[in-house]
Design a protein around this motif. Structure first.
Motif, mmCIF file in Angstrom:
data_model
loop_
_atom_site.group_PDB
_atom_site.id
_atom_site.type_symbol
_atom_site.label_atom_id
_atom_site.label_comp_id
_atom_site.label_asym_id
_atom_site.label_seq_id
_atom_site.Cartn_x
_atom_site.Cartn_y
_atom_site.Cartn_z
ATOM 1 N N ASN A 71 0.826 -1.210 0.000
ATOM 2 C CA ASN A 71 0.000 0.000 0.000
ATOM 3 C C ASN A 71 0.859 1.259 0.000
ATOM 4 O OD1 ASN A 71 -2.740 -0.859 -0.101
ATOM 5 N ND2 ASN A 71 -2.554 -1.601 1.993
ATOM 6 N N ARG A 72 1.940 1.264 0.784
ATOM 7 C CA ARG A 72 2.838 2.423 0.815
ATOM 8 C C ARG A 72 3.497 2.612 -0.542
ATOM 9 N NH1 ARG A 72 8.228 3.052 1.942
ATOM 10 N NH2 ARG A 72 8.478 0.932 2.722
ATOM 11 N N GLU A 117 3.128 5.973 -2.786
ATOM 12 C CA GLU A 117 4.292 6.759 -3.181
ATOM 13 C C GLU A 117 4.413 6.859 -4.700
ATOM 14 O OE1 GLU A 117 7.678 5.102 -1.152
ATOM 15 O OE2 GLU A 117 6.940 5.760 0.815
ATOM 16 N N ALA A 118 4.129 5.783 -5.409
ATOM 17 C CA ALA A 118 4.199 5.815 -6.879
ATOM 18 C C ALA A 118 3.146 6.758 -7.448
ATOM 19 C CB ALA A 118 4.028 4.407 -7.442
ATOM 20 N N MET A 119 1.937 6.712 -6.897
ATOM 21 C CA MET A 119 0.881 7.604 -7.394
ATOM 22 C C MET A 119 1.221 9.065 -7.104
ATOM 23 S SD MET A 119 -2.730 5.526 -6.901
ATOM 24 C CE MET A 119 -2.793 5.784 -5.170
ATOM 25 N N ASP A 137 3.774 10.091 -9.643
ATOM 26 C CA ASP A 137 3.150 10.240 -10.952
ATOM 27 C C ASP A 137 2.387 11.565 -11.070
ATOM 28 O OD1 ASP A 137 4.159 7.772 -11.616
ATOM 29 O OD2 ASP A 137 2.245 6.710 -11.444
ATOM 30 N N LYS A 138 1.784 12.004 -9.988
ATOM 31 C CA LYS A 138 1.057 13.280 -10.011
ATOM 32 C C LYS A 138 1.986 14.456 -10.252
ATOM 33 C CE LYS A 138 -2.607 11.988 -6.794
ATOM 34 N NZ LYS A 138 -3.146 12.237 -5.447
ATOM 35 N N LYS A 139 3.215 14.346 -9.768
ATOM 36 C CA LYS A 139 4.182 15.442 -9.898
ATOM 37 C C LYS A 139 4.740 15.524 -11.311
ATOM 38 C CE LYS A 139 5.505 15.394 -5.077
ATOM 39 N NZ LYS A 139 6.539 15.103 -4.083
ATOM 40 N N ASN A 140 4.656 14.455 -12.068
ATOM 41 C CA ASN A 140 5.234 14.434 -13.431
ATOM 42 C C ASN A 140 4.263 14.881 -14.456
ATOM 43 O OD1 ASN A 140 7.653 13.518 -12.464
ATOM 44 N ND2 ASN A 140 7.112 11.373 -12.728
#
Length: 71
Positions: free
Chosen positions: A58-59, A63-65, A68-71
């Motif tokens: 879950n962590r 963290e991946a999501m 991804d939002k920042k890119n």
């Protein structure tokens, strides 16, 4: 545990069954298939981080999501 109680377990009580159902109804399952070797690697890493495999997964997803939002 007393001698009397040590061997008297008769299974889940109705109250415990209801509590378990109420808890589990809050979640859904997502199945991920990995090899037994990868499962061991994930579990060992999670243990080293002081968390369960589920908590680690879950962590990692969170963290991946976020990345991804920042890119």
């Amino acid at each position: 545990m007393s001698e009397e109680k040590a061997g008297s377990y008769k299974g889940l009580t109705e109250a415990r069954k209801r509590a378990n159902k109420k808890y589990n109804d809050r979640f859904v399952e997502i199945k991920v298939r990995v090899t037994p070797e990868k499962r061991s690697i994930i579990k060992d890493h999670a243990d080293a981080m002081g968390e369960s495999a589920t908590a680690f997964i879950n962590r990692a997803i969170d963290e991946a999501m976020e990345r991804d939002k920042k890119n």
